[in-house]
Design an enzyme around this catalytic site. Structure first.
Site, PDB file in Angstrom:
ATOM      1  N   GLY A  60       3.292   2.227  10.746  1.00  0.00           N
ATOM      2  CA  GLY A  60       4.305   3.265  10.565  1.00  0.00           C
ATOM      3  C   GLY A  60       5.216   3.483  11.764  1.00  0.00           C
ATOM      4  N   GLY A  88       3.075  -1.024   4.217  1.00  0.00           N
ATOM      5  CA  GLY A  88       3.184   0.377   3.834  1.00  0.00           C
ATOM      6  C   GLY A  88       4.625   0.739   3.493  1.00  0.00           C
ATOM      7  N   ASN A  98       0.865  -1.179   0.000  1.00  0.00           N
ATOM      8  CA  ASN A  98       0.000   0.000   0.000  1.00  0.00           C
ATOM      9  C   ASN A  98       0.901   1.228   0.000  1.00  0.00           C
ATOM     10  OD1 ASN A  98      -1.867   2.018   0.421  1.00  0.00           O
ATOM     11  ND2 ASN A  98      -2.321   1.452   2.545  1.00  0.00           N
ATOM     12  N   TRP A  99       0.965   1.868  -1.146  1.00  0.00           N
ATOM     13  CA  TRP A  99       1.877   3.019  -1.276  1.00  0.00           C
ATOM     14  C   TRP A  99       1.362   4.272  -0.575  1.00  0.00           C
ATOM     15  CZ3 TRP A  99       3.050   2.523  -7.239  1.00  0.00           C
ATOM     16  CH2 TRP A  99       4.002   1.507  -7.429  1.00  0.00           C
ATOM     17  N   LYS A 100       0.111   4.251  -0.158  1.00  0.00           N
ATOM     18  CA  LYS A 100      -0.508   5.428   0.476  1.00  0.00           C
ATOM     19  C   LYS A 100      -0.348   6.652  -0.461  1.00  0.00           C
ATOM     20  CE  LYS A 100       0.061   3.148   4.855  1.00  0.00           C
ATOM     21  NZ  LYS A 100       0.274   3.199   6.293  1.00  0.00           N
ATOM     22  N   GLU A 111      -5.156  -4.534  11.261  1.00  0.00           N
ATOM     23  CA  GLU A 111      -4.070  -3.555  11.387  1.00  0.00           C
ATOM     24  C   GLU A 111      -4.179  -2.813  12.716  1.00  0.00           C
ATOM     25  OE1 GLU A 111      -2.186  -2.322   7.434  1.00  0.00           O
ATOM     26  OE2 GLU A 111      -3.681  -0.867   8.011  1.00  0.00           O
ATOM     27  N   SER A 118       3.965  -2.220  10.236  1.00  0.00           N
ATOM     28  CA  SER A 118       5.427  -2.344  10.347  1.00  0.00           C
ATOM     29  C   SER A 118       5.962  -3.711   9.916  1.00  0.00           C
ATOM     30  CB  SER A 118       5.881  -2.003  11.771  1.00  0.00           C
ATOM     31  OG  SER A 118       5.616  -0.637  12.028  1.00  0.00           O
ATOM     32  N   HIS A 152      -9.247   1.575   5.752  1.00  0.00           N
ATOM     33  CA  HIS A 152      -7.907   1.633   6.342  1.00  0.00           C
ATOM     34  C   HIS A 152      -7.945   2.530   7.584  1.00  0.00           C
ATOM     35  CE1 HIS A 152      -3.678   2.605   6.848  1.00  0.00           C
ATOM     36  NE2 HIS A 152      -3.409   1.516   6.148  1.00  0.00           N
TER      37      HIS A 152
END
Ligand code: G3H
Length: 262
Positions: free
Chosen positions: A174, A235, A10-12, A168, A214, A96
């Site tokens: 992150g 991510g 997921n590149w956000k 999640e 993470s 998300h």
């Protein structure tokens, strides 16, 4: 029952269209050797056209990071699920933690988006978060069960073949610190049991459930060595092409070992 392992990057909101295409051209040919693992890259809307084009003739599936729940209409700035399907998108991440927390998405909105996605032949990856510090394990289980039940309202048993769930824990996203694989396994087991109660054991046994938060090359093997964790939603570590390949390779190894030991 055999659930194919899956690695979703997921590149956000981190890549430009030119960077997206270069990344896919780099990883696409290399992913052919990991045919037992499904790979998905999800990008922001403005990248999707370039991503679909770059991913043709590769095993990569392209996903969207969000969607609206109406197919057409006067909803300025929103993205239609029908348009995503027409563009060649296969999957959509829904609910998300960042959407729930920064954009106030509710369980009801997540449910509407899930139904719209399925109606248009797209596969939803429904994220189940854990946004609050819960005091007891009962609160924790109740929080998870409630999100699963609310997200899947009105989804049929047949639809469930096209649904994935992703657990999640917000604190792990992150932060560089993933949840321990054993604790994540317990949450995923609760999710699978909830689906068994809502539908039946067969649906639950065939459902793919992912862990996100993470995930990186140093922990993905242990995470995917857990029996209920079928894939990972990644991510930061998915922003680098060679790290993404490494994750896919380790995912393949973890699931092969798990099958041999079973
Ligand atoms: O969608 C991906 C998750 O939010 C995890 O992000 P992260 O791997 O950067 O923690």
């Amino acid at each position: 029952m055999s659930r194919r392992p899956i690695v979703v990057g997921n590149w956000k909101m981190n890549k430009l269209p030119s960077e997206a295409a270069a990344y896919i051209r780099e990883v696409g040919p290399m992913l052919v050797q990991y045919e037992g693992v499904d790979t998905v890259l999800a990008g922001q809307d403005v990248l999707l056209d370039a991503m679909v084009y770059a991913a043709r003739s590769t095993p990569i599936c392209i996903g969207a990071e969000n969607v609206y729940w109406e197919d057409r209409g006067a909803y300025t700035g929103e993205t239609s699920p029908a348009a995503l399907a027409d563009l060649g998108i296969k999957m959509v991440i829904i609910g998300h933690s960042e959407r729930r927390n920064y954009f106030r998405e509710t369980d009801e909105m997540v449910n509407l988006k899930t139904l719209a996605t399925l109606r248009n032949g797209l596969m939803p990856i429904i994220a189940i978060d854990e946004a609050v510090q819960l005091e007891s394990s009962n609160d924790h289980a109740h929080w998870i069960v409630n999100q699963v039940v609310e997200s899947l309202k009105g989804v049929t048993e047949a639809d469930m073949a096209n649904v994935m769930l992703a657990y999640e824990p917000t604190a792990a996203i992150g932060s560089g610190q993933a949840m321990s694989p054993e604790i994540a396994q317990k949450s995923l087991w609760i999710i699978r049991q909830t689906v068994a109660d809502m539908f039946n054991q067969d649906v639950a046994d065939n459902l793919r459930i992912l862990y996100g938060g993470s995930v990186k090359p140093t922990n993905v093997y242990d995470i995917l060595s857990q029996p209920d964790i079928d894939g990972v939603l990644v991510g930061d570590a998915a922003l680098d092409a060679s790290t993404f390949i490494e994750l896919v390779s380790l995912a393949q190894q973890a699931k092969r070992t798990l099958r041999k030991d079973a």
